[in-house]
Design a protein around this motif. Structure first.
Motif, PDB file in Angstrom:
ATOM      1  N   MET A   1       0.260  -1.242  -0.117  1.00  0.00           N
ATOM      2  CA  MET A   1       0.093   0.074   0.245  1.00  0.00           C
ATOM      3  C   MET A   1       1.156   1.522  -0.328  1.00  0.00           C
ATOM      4  O   MET A   1       1.589   1.479   1.377  1.00  0.00           O
ATOM      5  CB  MET A   1      -0.993   0.329   1.315  1.00  0.00           C
TER       6      MET A   1
ATOM      7  N   TYR B   1      -0.564  -2.088   8.102  1.00  0.00           N
ATOM      8  CA  TYR B   1      -0.819  -2.586   6.487  1.00  0.00           C
ATOM      9  C   TYR B   1       0.011  -3.215   6.054  1.00  0.00           C
ATOM     10  O   TYR B   1       0.247  -3.556   4.835  1.00  0.00           O
ATOM     11  CB  TYR B   1      -2.298  -2.384   5.964  1.00  0.00           C
TER      12      TYR B   1
ATOM     13  N   GLY C   1       3.398  -1.659   3.653  1.00  0.00           N
ATOM     14  CA  GLY C   1       3.148  -0.012   2.378  1.00  0.00           C
ATOM     15  C   GLY C   1       4.117   1.169   2.976  1.00  0.00           C
ATOM     16  O   GLY C   1       5.226   0.651   3.643  1.00  0.00           O
TER      17      GLY C   1
ATOM     18  N   ASP D   1      -2.111   4.734  -3.631  1.00  0.00           N
ATOM     19  CA  ASP D   1      -3.259   3.512  -3.470  1.00  0.00           C
ATOM     20  C   ASP D   1      -4.518   5.383  -2.206  1.00  0.00           C
ATOM     21  O   ASP D   1      -5.879   5.102  -2.260  1.00  0.00           O
ATOM     22  CB  ASP D   1      -3.586   2.636  -2.521  1.00  0.00           C
TER      23      ASP D   1
ATOM     24  N   THR E   1      -7.096  -4.784   1.459  1.00  0.00           N
ATOM     25  CA  THR E   1      -6.001  -3.736   0.205  1.00  0.00           C
ATOM     26  C   THR E   1      -6.278  -4.777  -0.650  1.00  0.00           C
ATOM     27  O   THR E   1      -6.084  -4.193  -1.948  1.00  0.00           O
ATOM     28  CB  THR E   1      -4.776  -4.608   1.039  1.00  0.00           C
TER      29      THR E   1
ATOM     30  N   ASP F   1      -9.544  -3.337  -2.704  1.00  0.00           N
ATOM     31  CA  ASP F   1      -9.190  -1.538  -2.214  1.00  0.00           C
ATOM     32  C   ASP F   1     -10.700  -1.371  -1.698  1.00  0.00           C
ATOM     33  O   ASP F   1     -11.058   0.007  -2.690  1.00  0.00           O
ATOM     34  CB  ASP F   1      -9.555  -1.223  -3.971  1.00  0.00           C
TER      35      ASP F   1
ATOM     36  N   THR G   1     -10.797   3.090  -3.167  1.00  0.00           N
ATOM     37  CA  THR G   1      -9.126   2.829  -3.218  1.00  0.00           C
ATOM     38  C   THR G   1      -8.760   3.080  -4.901  1.00  0.00           C
ATOM     39  O   THR G   1      -9.158   2.106  -5.421  1.00  0.00           O
ATOM     40  CB  THR G   1      -8.511   2.147  -2.685  1.00  0.00           C
TER      41      THR G   1
END
Ligand SMILES: Cc1cc2nc3c(=O)[nH]c(=O)nc-3n(C[C@H](O)[C@H](O)[C@H](O)COP(=O)(O)OP(=O)(O)OC[C@H]3O[C@@H](n4cnc5c(N)ncnc54)[C@H](O)[C@@H]3O)c2cc1C
Ligand SMILES: Cc1cc2nc3c(=O)[nH]c(=O)nc-3n(C[C@H](O)[C@H](O)[C@H](O)COP(=O)(O)OP(=O)(O)OC[C@H]3O[C@@H](n4cnc5c(N)ncnc54)[C@H](O)[C@@H]3O)c2cc1C
Ligand SMILES: Nc1ncnc2c1ncn2[C@@H]1O[C@H](COP(=O)(O)O)[C@@H](O)[C@H]1O
Lengths: 364, 281, 432
Positions: free
Chosen positions: B1, B52, B54, B115, B155, B158, B177
């Motif tokens: 992400m 998450y 990223g 994102d 994720t 999305d 997203t």
């Protein structure tokens, strides 16, 4: 509008004031009529009052824009707009407009603007208004001036003069949108005066379609959690406010503020440091980054009167300031000042009001 | 992400003074800070990253000195930083700013798809809250303003669910997203940077992009040329003609105040007295 | 993994900046840690910059340093309750470049200096407090900061952490500071348009004025007041010994308020808008109160080492000079391949003994004691002086000779002639 302020100053003179041929067709003043949970937001009515003046100066019509779910309530908002000065209303009814969402509202308003071409479009600087105004302005690629405190027109150029505080209120600047239409502006609640309601007025309703289907809208509303009415202070619309600042020293001392507020049936407000210290709720912050208030009486205790606080409250009809520093800036704009310790003056004032009101009630 | 956080360096407006003669802003000695509202956006992004994984990239458009704001963001834990700086941007209003930022975000996403874009609620100098919505529209992203909380992020699919402050309450919204979120203040507090991140920040090679590197295709959409609004006048507020009438009271006794203040005030504002009498208990 | 440097400098005031700058320019790896938001953000000073010390390190400092005004006039005022008597020294010689003394605003000046430090190659980390020194036995091997993963190592640590250096105290290098050895100074900056300053102080361009004040304003406490002109502001402040404040039970704030209301001072700041209020300690114990300034892997520079000349209001120049010498010592040792041991760092002390720093510190070493045991300097004399002046200047039909007699009489009544002579002698001895 920071670096920009200075950079752009000379530019105004140089840039042409003559409107492009293609923009001459834009006529009329519009006010977006915001409503949530079945009631018009007062800021929209305040804006209709202000829009009326602008429309009269320009010799054009004032229109309200009402968008919402189909039904009598939505329709009644058009009439309310007429009562507050509108000549006509554009009405878009669609189930997709039941809850506010950026996408359908942006499309609806943008389409109306493109079709009927107003020269001025005003919205309230609320969470909804700012969300929508920013989106519509960018979609239309036109100028938008946020948080105006004064609106006027330059008749020669038929140009909106939007005045707003800058640098935290230390200065004011007047912003024009030259050669782009419509000219957009947002205004905070309580900055403009509420016009008289005239229930004899009426006007035309122009209906339009949204032209969208739910499946094309990406954002969904899962839930709405209303603020408990009794919990949420309605500072902007309070008639009397007693506010405390850092000079109150301790959160416990706010009891003195509450006591006075109770006697007066007033709301309690605060400065930013007080809110940041967690003594009071953010909803109670008055000022540039808090609420703009316009009460009939504002009592400020232990507040220095910094410009960021002042811009939120100096439209109050009567301001009483209590501060132990005779040089505190608040005395520059309060109407009555008491120099002394708030901790002793507040209880005395509470008693004085109590006694006075008791006799006043007996007499009246 | 990948989250891009737009931050702006602003003069600490609490310390700004207006020159009483020339009415110009005296910036000298006024410290530049990261727009306080943007720190809430950054912290929210860092929390999502903690949860998450990223990358968090911070982005600003501004003069070369704005690099300091980005470095600060790195010290808090941002991974990458981009400063978009070019003469052509001078005099940008919110429409032109959103164009420059949107172009830069498109460039950034070439490196790793973006994102989420986060912005602050508003700046303390421009104070418009328009740049966020502007960037969203230009990137054709879903726009969620005044978000107080990210409830969940999926994720895989999305999808994101957020709480948005609206006039009468809180809206719980679900969207796809990529989207742009303007983050409301007060729901988190910026973390205290670790020593390692302090070192990283002071050594980090911030990316400095000119208009071409930022992917600006149409220069007429930037700076003064790309700004429909024009500041035509700057002036000081007129001070109130009369200062407060200082109430002299012998003592702070209620009786004294009654005479010195209340009687005087109600005499001048009889309506106010009625108003108060009506509502008071 | 913890980082390691040749030298860690704690503090980014003038002493720390001088040390870090000199070290980095010589190619040593330097980490400078400052607890303030930016260098200078926590620093308070009048402030006068004496240029010689800075010039030796950065000859071209005038090109871009944020200097306010160069001083062309020095006023010395002795105040009593409602009047003052004083001398003004103004000379066109002060108007010849390069100027020697400037007013400056520390927060801006320190920031500028810090940029030079960074450009020289030092790593500067702000908003980080060194909580204590890392020791290996007697030897300082690094510092611990208040951040997670905060330990950092170095071959030497320079303590430039200002007055009341907690770090050195914690490490046991010296005992607690005595209230009689520190002054507490408060200071305000009042914004004032340039035109008004020029008019009020009779200056033009970047010319500036300094007013030093003693007398009733300190209520008999040992201390002085000051007023400096900046480009668009005026700095006003007062400082007295901490021990005196304790004894008197007054607060510095109240003192400053009274001072601002003094009829001689009020018109000078009228119409200004207060921009900044700060309080700070000044180490004024002098030579006799100095702590040890070096040891195994550590050195102390600037205010932390009591390097202040209270009589001449010099501090930042001593701070810069000590910072520079400390750095030079380390550079030499490094070049010679020698360790930063106490035995080798002795060279720092030698350098200071050679320079004006120690010579001045020694010269005035008795001043604090003289003033402490003779409060009349701050108490009786100002009043007597101004009475005398008033008597002489009042045209009331009394002949001047009788007036002189009267003045001598009051002087003698208040302090015996012997006492007067004695005082003069003490002062002379101390200055000598
Ligand atoms: C971007 C930005 C936005 C801001 N937005 C806002 C905003 O929306 N609202 C806001 O309020 N501020 C805002 N501020 C902060 C603002 O600049 C001031 O710092 C703030 O208003 C000062 O609050 P105060 O008057 O409570 O505290 P202070 O300035 O500390 O004043 C306290 C006062 O209490 C007096 N006092 C002390 N003791 C007593 C006593 N015993 N009795 C009586 N008086 C006493 C003192 O003399 C003093 O005047 C903002 C600042 C910035 C930079
Ligand atoms: C009111 C006043 C007026 C003065 N006027 C003059 C004047 O006119 N001319 C003159 O030459 N001198 C003057 N002085 C004296 C002069 O300001 C000092 O001598 C000088 O600042 C000393 O410099 P320094 O670098 O040793 O200490 P400082 O300037 O005090 O710097 C110390 C730095 O270390 C930092 N620090 C402290 N502890 C830590 C820690 N644990 N971790 C990280 N950082 C830390 C501090 O934040 C600070 O930035 C005046 C002083 C005062 C208070
Ligand atoms: N020059 C800029 N560079 C980066 N982000 C910006 C810039 N200007 C505004 N923003 C972002 O947009 C938000 C709203 O700004 P504003 O519309 O100026 O109130 C800010 O909180 C920032 O996140």
């Amino acid at each position: 509008m920071s670096e920009e302020t200075e950079a752009k100053k000379p530019a105004a003179g140089k840039r042409k004031l003559q409107l492009d041929e293609s923009l001459l067709g834009y006529k009329g003043v519009w006010v977006f009529v915001e409503h949530e949970r079945g009631a018009i937001h007062p800021v929209s009515l305040e804006l209709l009052g202000e829009g009326r003046k602008l429309a009269d100066m320009l010799g054009v019509e004032l229109a309200g824009v009402v968008m919402g779910q189909p039904g009598d309530t939505t329709r009644s908002f058009c009439h309310e707009a007429f009562f507050h000065g509108a000549d006509l209303c554009y009405l878009v009814e669609d189930p997709l407009l039941t809850d506010y969402r950026n996408e359908p509202y942006t499309k609806g308003l943008t389409d109306l603007v493109n079709k009927y071409q107003p020269e001025i479009l005003l919205l309230g600087a609320t969470t909804l208004g700012r969300d929508l105004a920013g989106s519509v302005a960018t979609t239309l690629k036109t100028g938008l001036t946020a948080d105006c405190t004064e609106l006027n027109v330059d008749l020669e150029a038929r140009s909106l003069l939007a005045t707003r505080p800058t640098f935290g209120g230390s200065l004011l600047c007047t912003i024009q949108t030259l050669n782009y239409r419509p000219q957009m502006a947002t205004v905070r609640p309580r900055v403009m005066a509420m016009p008289e309601r005239d229930a004899t007025r009426s006007g035309r309703i122009v209906e339009d379609k949204l032209g969208m289907v739910e499946s094309s809208i990406i954002t969904k509303v899962l839930e709405f959690i209303p603020d408990e009415m009794q919990d949420k202070p309605q500072l902007p619309f309070a008639d009397i406010i007693v506010s405390g600042g850092r000079g109150m020293k301790k959160p416990e001392n706010f009891k003195l503020i509450w006591d006075l507020a109770n006697v007066l049936g007033a709301e309690v407000g605060a400065t930013r440091p007080v809110v940041q210290a967690g003594w009071l709720d953010l909803e109670r912050q008055v000022g540039q980054s808090g609420k703009t208030v316009r009460p009939k009486l504002y009592i400020a205790a232990g507040i220095s009167g910094a410009i960021q606080h002042r811009v939120g409250m100096d439209a109050s009809d009567v301001i009483i300031a209590i501060n132990n520093d005779p040089n505190a800036p608040i005395f520059d704009f309060a109407h009555y000042g008491i120099v002394g310790n708030a901790m002793t003056i507040l209880p005395a004032l509470t008693e004085a009001f109590k006694a006075h009101l008791a006799t006043a009630r007996k007499a009246g | 992400m990948h989250i891009v956080v737009c931050i702006k360096q602003v003069p600490d407006s609490a310390q700004i003074r207006v020159h009483p003669v020339t009415n110009t802003i005296m910036r000298q000695g006024v410290p530049a800070i990261v727009n306080p509202y943007d720190l809430y956006a950054l912290e929210e992004a860092l929390r999502l990253k903690d949860q998450y994984g990223g990358r968090v990239t911070v982005l600003t458009m501004g003069p070369p000195m704005a690099e300091a704001a980005l470095r600060k963001a790195i010290s808090y834990g941002a991974d990458d930083a981009v400063l978009v700086t070019d003469r052509v941007f001078a005099g940008s209003d919110t429409l032109a700013t959103s164009y420059a930022l949107a172009s830069a975000i498109s460039q950034i996403s070439k490196d790793m798809p973006v994102d989420l874009v986060f912005t602050g609620k508003q700046t303390i100098d421009g104070d418009t809250a328009q740049v966020g919505p502007g960037v969203a529209k230009r990137l054709d992203m879903q726009l969620l303003t005044y978000v107080s909380k990210v409830r969940s992020l999926d994720t895989e699919n999305d999808e994101i669910v957020v709480e948005r402050r609206s006039e009468g309450g809180v809206q719980v919204l679900k969207t796809s997203t990529p989207c742009l979120i303007t983050v409301l203040e007060g729901n988190n507090e910026m973390r205290f940077a670790t020593m390692a991140n302090m070192f990283r920040a002071s050594r980090y090679p911030v990316k400095i992009w000119n208009k071409d590197e930022a992917g600006i295709e149409d220069v007429t959409k930037t700076g003064l040329k790309g700004s429909p609004t024009v500041v035509s006048k700057v002036f000081a507020p007129t001070p109130r003609a009369v200062k407060a009438e200082i109430i002299q009271c012998e003592s702070n006794e209620p009786g004294d105040l009654s005479v010195t203040l209340l009687a005087k005030m109600f005499n001048k504002h009889p309506k106010l007295e009625k108003e108060i009498a009506k509502r008071a208990v | 993994m913890a980082e390691k440097f040749d030298v860690i400098v704690v503090g980014a005031g003038p002493s720390g900046n001088s040390a870090a700058y000199t070290l980095a320019k010589a190619g040593l790896s330097v980490l400078q840690i400052e607890r303030g938001e930016s260098p200078g953000s926590k620093n308070v000073q009048g402030a006068i910059l004496y240029s010689d010390a800075l010039e030796r390190m950065i000859p071209d400092f005038r090109d871009d340093a944020p200097l306010e005004r160069h001083i062309i006039e020095q006023r010395m005022w002795v105040l009593d309750d409602e009047s003052y008597i004083g001398s003004h020294y103004r000379s066109d010689a002060f108007n010849k470049e390069p100027y020697n003394r400037y007013t400056m605003i520390r927060s801006q000046f320190d920031k500028w200096f810090s940029e030079r430090v960074k450009a020289a190659g030092a790593l500067v980390i702000c908003e980080t407090t060194v909580s204590h020194l890392l020791l290996d036995g007697e030897r300082v091997i690094g510092v611990m900061t208040d951040r997670q993963g905060g330990e950092i190592y170095a071959d030497a640590v320079i303590l430039a952490d200002g007055v009341n250096s907690l770090l050195a105290k914690k490490a046991g290098f010296h005992p607690e500071l005595q209230p009689k050895d520190v002054a507490l100074a408060v200071k305000e900056i009042h914004f004032m348009p340039q035109e008004l300053i020029e008019q009020r102080f009779n200056v033009k361009g970047t010319e500036g004025v300094v007013i030093e004040m003693v007398g009733k304003i300190t209520k008999g406490m040992m201390g002085t007041g000051f007023l400096y002109t900046n480009s668009e502001s005026v700095t006003i402040g007062v400082g007295c010994m901490l021990s005196d404040f304790k004894k008197q039970g007054t607060t510095p704030y109240a003192l400053l308020e009274e001072m601002k209301a003094h009829p001689a001072i009020k018109p000078l700041i009228q119409g200004g808008e207060m921009k900044e209020y700060t309080a700070h300690l000044i180490p004024e114990g002098g030579y006799n109160a100095m702590p040890p300034i070096y040891g195994e892997g550590w050195m102390i520079v600037g205010d932390a080492g009591m390097f202040v000349n209270a009589v001449h209001r010099e501090g930042s120049n001593l701070a810069m000079t000590t910072g520079m010498h400390a750095a030079e010592t380390l550079i030499e040792l490094k070049n010679e391949g020698k360790a930063f041991s106490a035995a080798n760092l002795k060279r720092y002390q030698a350098k200071l003994d050679e320079s004006f720093v120690m010579k001045d510190m020694k010269k005035y070493k008795n001043m604090p004691d003289v003033f402490h045991s003779n409060p009349q300097f701050f108490n009786d004399y100002p009043e007597m002086l101004s009475n005398a002046a008033r008597t002489m200047l009042t045209v009331d039909g009394v002949d001047k000779k009788s007036k002189e007699r009267e003045i001598r009489g009051t002087f003698r009544r208040r302090r015996s002639l012997f006492g007067l002579l004695g005082d003069t002698f003490k002062l002379w001895r101390a200055f000598e």
